[in-house]
Design a protein around this motif. Structure first.
Motif, PDB file in Angstrom:
ATOM      1  N   PHE A  23      -4.596   1.551 -34.467  1.00 49.60           N
ATOM      2  CA  PHE A  23      -4.817   2.696 -35.342  1.00 49.60           C
ATOM      3  C   PHE A  23      -5.441   2.219 -36.641  1.00 49.60           C
ATOM      4  CE2 PHE A  23      -1.534   3.868 -32.426  1.00 49.60           C
ATOM      5  CZ  PHE A  23      -1.716   5.221 -32.183  1.00 49.60           C
ATOM      6  N   ASP A  24      -6.386   3.000 -37.137  1.00 44.53           N
ATOM      7  CA  ASP A  24      -6.959   2.684 -38.437  1.00 44.53           C
ATOM      8  C   ASP A  24      -5.879   2.791 -39.508  1.00 44.53           C
ATOM      9  OD1 ASP A  24      -9.478   2.385 -37.317  1.00 44.53           O
ATOM     10  OD2 ASP A  24      -9.994   4.502 -37.610  1.00 44.53           O
ATOM     11  N   PRO A  25      -5.960   1.971 -40.561  1.00 49.71           N
ATOM     12  CA  PRO A  25      -4.975   2.073 -41.637  1.00 49.71           C
ATOM     13  C   PRO A  25      -4.988   3.479 -42.231  1.00 49.71           C
ATOM     14  CG  PRO A  25      -6.312   0.088 -41.891  1.00 49.71           C
ATOM     15  CD  PRO A  25      -6.947   0.905 -40.809  1.00 49.71           C
ATOM     16  N   PRO A  26      -3.826   4.061 -42.494  1.00 53.36           N
ATOM     17  CA  PRO A  26      -3.791   5.393 -43.104  1.00 53.36           C
ATOM     18  C   PRO A  26      -4.502   5.399 -44.450  1.00 53.36           C
ATOM     19  CG  PRO A  26      -1.625   4.768 -42.286  1.00 53.36           C
ATOM     20  CD  PRO A  26      -2.475   3.537 -42.226  1.00 53.36           C
ATOM     21  N   GLY A  27      -5.176   6.490 -44.751  1.00 56.52           N
ATOM     22  CA  GLY A  27      -5.898   6.619 -46.010  1.00 56.52           C
ATOM     23  C   GLY A  27      -6.037   8.074 -46.392  1.00 56.52           C
ATOM     24  N   PRO A  28      -6.788   8.358 -47.435  1.00 59.09           N
ATOM     25  CA  PRO A  28      -6.973   9.743 -47.867  1.00 59.09           C
ATOM     26  C   PRO A  28      -7.649  10.576 -46.769  1.00 59.09           C
ATOM     27  CG  PRO A  28      -7.765   8.186 -49.520  1.00 59.09           C
ATOM     28  CD  PRO A  28      -7.504   7.396 -48.289  1.00 59.09           C
ATOM     29  N   PRO A  29      -7.490  11.889 -46.789  1.00 55.71           N
ATOM     30  CA  PRO A  29      -8.195  12.749 -45.832  1.00 55.71           C
ATOM     31  C   PRO A  29      -9.689  12.474 -45.843  1.00 55.71           C
ATOM     32  CG  PRO A  29      -6.569  14.025 -47.040  1.00 55.71           C
ATOM     33  CD  PRO A  29      -6.612  12.675 -47.685  1.00 55.71           C
ATOM     34  N   ARG A 286      -6.144  11.513 -31.123  1.00 55.06           N
ATOM     35  CA  ARG A 286      -5.782  11.071 -32.470  1.00 55.06           C
ATOM     36  C   ARG A 286      -5.503  12.218 -33.421  1.00 55.06           C
ATOM     37  NH1 ARG A 286      -6.604   5.528 -33.114  1.00 55.06           N
ATOM     38  NH2 ARG A 286      -6.197   4.642 -31.068  1.00 55.06           N
ATOM     39  N   GLY A 287      -4.962  13.302 -32.954  1.00 49.25           N
ATOM     40  CA  GLY A 287      -4.611  14.330 -33.907  1.00 49.25           C
ATOM     41  C   GLY A 287      -4.208  15.638 -33.284  1.00 49.25           C
ATOM     42  N   THR A 288      -3.244  16.302 -33.894  1.00 54.41           N
ATOM     43  CA  THR A 288      -2.914  17.665 -33.531  1.00 54.41           C
ATOM     44  C   THR A 288      -3.600  18.576 -34.534  1.00 54.41           C
ATOM     45  OG1 THR A 288      -1.127  19.242 -33.147  1.00 54.41           O
ATOM     46  CG2 THR A 288      -0.721  17.569 -34.826  1.00 54.41           C
ATOM     47  N   ALA A 289      -4.322  19.572 -34.047  1.00 55.86           N
ATOM     48  CA  ALA A 289      -5.238  20.343 -34.885  1.00 55.86           C
ATOM     49  C   ALA A 289      -4.551  21.507 -35.598  1.00 55.86           C
ATOM     50  CB  ALA A 289      -6.386  20.877 -34.039  1.00 55.86           C
ATOM     51  N   ARG A 290      -5.048  21.772 -36.795  1.00 52.84           N
ATOM     52  CA  ARG A 290      -4.648  22.935 -37.575  1.00 52.84           C
ATOM     53  C   ARG A 290      -5.895  23.543 -38.211  1.00 52.84           C
ATOM     54  NH1 ARG A 290      -0.777  21.799 -35.087  1.00 52.84           N
ATOM     55  NH2 ARG A 290       1.422  21.746 -35.738  1.00 52.84           N
ATOM     56  N   HIS A 291      -5.759  24.784 -38.727  1.00 59.00           N
ATOM     57  CA  HIS A 291      -6.863  25.486 -39.384  1.00 59.00           C
ATOM     58  C   HIS A 291      -6.439  25.799 -40.812  1.00 59.00           C
ATOM     59  CE1 HIS A 291      -9.227  29.042 -40.579  1.00 59.00           C
ATOM     60  NE2 HIS A 291     -10.172  28.572 -39.774  1.00 59.00           N
ATOM     61  N   ALA A 292      -7.268  25.433 -41.790  1.00 53.02           N
ATOM     62  CA  ALA A 292      -6.958  25.681 -43.192  1.00 53.02           C
ATOM     63  C   ALA A 292      -7.303  27.125 -43.549  1.00 53.02           C
ATOM     64  CB  ALA A 292      -7.725  24.716 -44.085  1.00 53.02           C
ATOM     65  N   ALA A 293      -6.292  27.913 -43.945  1.00 57.80           N
ATOM     66  CA  ALA A 293      -6.525  29.324 -44.269  1.00 57.80           C
ATOM     67  C   ALA A 293      -7.220  29.486 -45.615  1.00 57.80           C
ATOM     68  CB  ALA A 293      -5.194  30.074 -44.273  1.00 57.80           C
ATOM     69  N   ILE A 294      -6.880  28.619 -46.571  1.00 58.39           N
ATOM     70  CA  ILE A 294      -7.486  28.664 -47.901  1.00 58.39           C
ATOM     71  C   ILE A 294      -7.733  27.234 -48.369  1.00 58.39           C
ATOM     72  CG2 ILE A 294      -6.356  30.844 -48.512  1.00 58.39           C
ATOM     73  CD1 ILE A 294      -4.338  29.239 -50.143  1.00 58.39           C
ATOM     74  N   ASP A 295      -8.502  27.079 -49.438  1.00 58.94           N
ATOM     75  CA  ASP A 295      -8.676  25.748 -50.020  1.00 58.94           C
ATOM     76  C   ASP A 295      -7.300  25.171 -50.350  1.00 58.94           C
ATOM     77  OD1 ASP A 295     -11.343  26.336 -49.903  1.00 58.94           O
ATOM     78  OD2 ASP A 295     -11.697  26.282 -52.068  1.00 58.94           O
ATOM     79  N   GLY A 299      -3.171  15.112 -50.407  1.00 55.86           N
ATOM     80  CA  GLY A 299      -3.370  13.715 -50.761  1.00 55.86           C
ATOM     81  C   GLY A 299      -4.484  13.491 -51.758  1.00 55.86           C
ATOM     82  N   GLY A 300      -4.642  14.408 -52.695  1.00 54.19           N
ATOM     83  CA  GLY A 300      -5.671  14.254 -53.721  1.00 54.19           C
ATOM     84  C   GLY A 300      -7.043  14.726 -53.314  1.00 54.19           C
ATOM     85  N   VAL A 301      -7.175  15.293 -52.112  1.00 54.55           N
ATOM     86  CA  VAL A 301      -8.458  15.782 -51.613  1.00 54.55           C
ATOM     87  C   VAL A 301      -8.335  17.284 -51.323  1.00 54.55           C
ATOM     88  CG1 VAL A 301     -10.161  15.613 -49.761  1.00 54.55           C
ATOM     89  CG2 VAL A 301      -9.035  13.546 -50.602  1.00 54.55           C
ATOM     90  N   THR A 302      -9.314  18.060 -51.737  1.00 55.45           N
ATOM     91  CA  THR A 302      -9.310  19.488 -51.439  1.00 55.45           C
ATOM     92  C   THR A 302      -9.970  19.735 -50.087  1.00 55.45           C
ATOM     93  OG1 THR A 302      -9.374  20.119 -53.770  1.00 55.45           O
ATOM     94  CG2 THR A 302     -10.089  21.763 -52.171  1.00 55.45           C
ATOM     95  N   ILE A 303      -9.194  20.293 -49.180  1.00 51.30           N
ATOM     96  CA  ILE A 303      -9.709  20.645 -47.856  1.00 51.30           C
ATOM     97  C   ILE A 303     -10.137  22.106 -47.909  1.00 51.30           C
ATOM     98  CG2 ILE A 303      -9.122  20.938 -45.426  1.00 51.30           C
ATOM     99  CD1 ILE A 303      -7.304  18.537 -45.659  1.00 51.30           C
ATOM    100  N   PRO A 304     -11.424  22.398 -47.656  1.00 50.69           N
ATOM    101  CA  PRO A 304     -11.931  23.769 -47.819  1.00 50.69           C
ATOM    102  C   PRO A 304     -11.350  24.747 -46.804  1.00 50.69           C
ATOM    103  CG  PRO A 304     -13.723  22.153 -47.747  1.00 50.69           C
ATOM    104  CD  PRO A 304     -12.485  21.453 -47.296  1.00 50.69           C
ATOM    105  N   ALA A 305     -11.257  25.997 -47.205  1.00 48.19           N
ATOM    106  CA  ALA A 305     -10.831  27.062 -46.305  1.00 48.19           C
ATOM    107  C   ALA A 305     -11.727  27.094 -45.075  1.00 48.19           C
ATOM    108  CB  ALA A 305     -10.897  28.403 -47.035  1.00 48.19           C
ATOM    109  N   GLY A 306     -11.126  27.345 -43.911  1.00 47.18           N
ATOM    110  CA  GLY A 306     -11.881  27.418 -42.665  1.00 47.18           C
ATOM    111  C   GLY A 306     -12.039  26.095 -41.953  1.00 47.18           C
TER     112      GLY A 306
END
Length: 400
Positions: A23-29, A286-295, A299-306
């Motif tokens: 596995f890659d070392p964990p890091g920011p999104p 390598r991941g269980t998926a989710r959907h971001a409803a809003i921004d 972990g210090g990173v903004t994941i955009p809505a959608g």
């Protein structure tokens, strides 16, 4: 019954045992691309993954828009809009409430005596057979099939169909579409028939309990109940079979020194089962998926809505800020933090306590009954069961 596998990425041959995956070392999104070209955000640190799995702003329902391809590339039953795993909010809670008494630790503890009986019967049959013997055909498959069949009240014909239906329910997308559609339709007919039979003639099985609870709850569409029953039927044996087979492959092939303690101490067997559940994933994804409803900031990173977000449970379960750098060293040590292998938050695995109990009892009793058990073929020669989002040995040839 670990983090459900989503965007399937299959490594090229030869395929390593799952306990040897790196596995890659964990890091920011960070932004990644799924196999179908969909852009996504991968989250890999323990705290970040836990946030994505527990924060209601990251849901499942919008990954599967009606009359459109899945945003996460999922197929089979896992992509069904009616599946409890793909429900959010009140729709999801309504289905969870029908299950709230069935899979609590106290409820599972009441099942323990008959599960122990099934384990011992399976081991008796193993002992009576010729050697060498295939542990998959003789133990890791028939044991969870017998447990889920007893629990759900399935007849012999249904038991024989479980592996067939699992291939399509958890398909990695490699099955022809027409073949997939036909198999899942057949499976849905089975689920609807089982529900109908339990409504007219209820018993002491879990299916009958679900029918009663759903009627009391009210307002649950029949399609959601059918998918709930079908998901329990296939998920209840496939995940346990996979966990048990991969665990035995690792222990017998690489950690035989753990075998005596595993057989002598059931409490230690529970700690070992939890660690293997934590460290050996069900598949290569390598991941269980989710959907971001809003921004949303993670972990210090903004994941955009959608955005599609992949919560990498495998990397998170090895996060050096939470877990020791050599996690396989002491197999009997308690975990430093709760594992994310079974998810977290509202979508936490329904069968978590049942899976734990089956794995603990199976590993403890097989080690106690067969102290001299050893593999007769090296791990490098293992043939893998493929075509689904999980991966397990087709055969584990052993002797004693």
């Amino acid at each position: 019954m670990s983090c459900p596998a989503d965007a399937h990425v299959r490594p090229g041959p030869p395929m390593p045992p799952l306990h040897r995956l790196t596995f890659d070392p964990p890091g920011p999104p960070r932004p990644v691309e799924l196999p179908d070209g969909t852009r996504a955000w991968q989250v890999s640190r323990y705290a970040d993954v836990r946030k994505v799995l527990t924060d209601s702003r990251f849901g499942r329902a919008r990954l599967h828009p009606p009359d459109a391809p899945s945003l996460s590339g999922e197929s089979g039953l896992v992509s069904s809009l009616d599946l409890i795993f793909n429900q959010d909010g009140e729709d999801h809670l309504r289905l969870r409430r029908t299950m709230r008494r069935a899979f609590t630790p106290r409820a599972v503890a009441r099942w323990r005596p008959w599960i122990e009986t099934i384990v011992e019967q399976s081991l008796d049959e193993l002992a009576d057979g010729d050697r060498p013997v295939d542990l998959v055909a003789g133990f890791t498959l028939p044991l969870p099939v017998a447990v889920i069949s007893r629990l759900m009240g399935l007849d012999t014909d249904a038991r024989e169909q479980l592996r067939h239906w699992s291939q399509y329910a958890f398909s990695d997308g490699s099955h022809p579409e027409e073949e997939m559609t036909s198999a899942l339709a057949e499976f849905a007919v089975f689920g609807a028939k089982l529900l109908s039979e339990r409504r007219s003639t209820p018993g002491e099985d879990l299916t009958s309990m679900l029918v009663k609870a759903a009627d009391e709850e009210g307002g649950i569409p029949e399609g959601q109940l059918v998918d709930l029953v079908c998901g329990l039927v296939v998920g209840g044996h496939d995940s346990t079979m996979t966990m048990l087979g991969n665990s035995l492959l690792y222990l017998l092939g690489e950690r035989p020194e753990a075998w005596p303690r595993l057989g002598a101490d059931e409490e230690a067997a529970g700690a070992l089962a939890e660690r293997l559940l934590h460290l050996i994933p069900l598949g290569d994804d390598r991941g269980t998926a989710r959907h971001a409803a809003i921004d949303t900031e993670v972990g210090g990173v903004t994941i955009p809505a959608g955005s599609v977000v992949l919560a990498d449970c495998g990397s998170a379960n090895r996060d050096p800020d939470v877990f020791p750098p050599r996690p396989f060293d002491d197999l009997f040590a308690p975990l430093a933090a709760p594992t994310l292998a079974l998810g977290a938050g509202s979508h936490y695995c329904l069968g978590a306590w049942l899976a734990r109990l089956e794995l603990q009892l199976a590993l403890h009793r097989i080690a106690a009954r067969f102290p001299g058990l050893r593999v007769a073929e090296p791990a490098e020669e293992v043939e893998w069961h493929l075509g689904t989002t999980s991966r397990s040995p087709r055969r584990i040839v052993v002797t004693w």
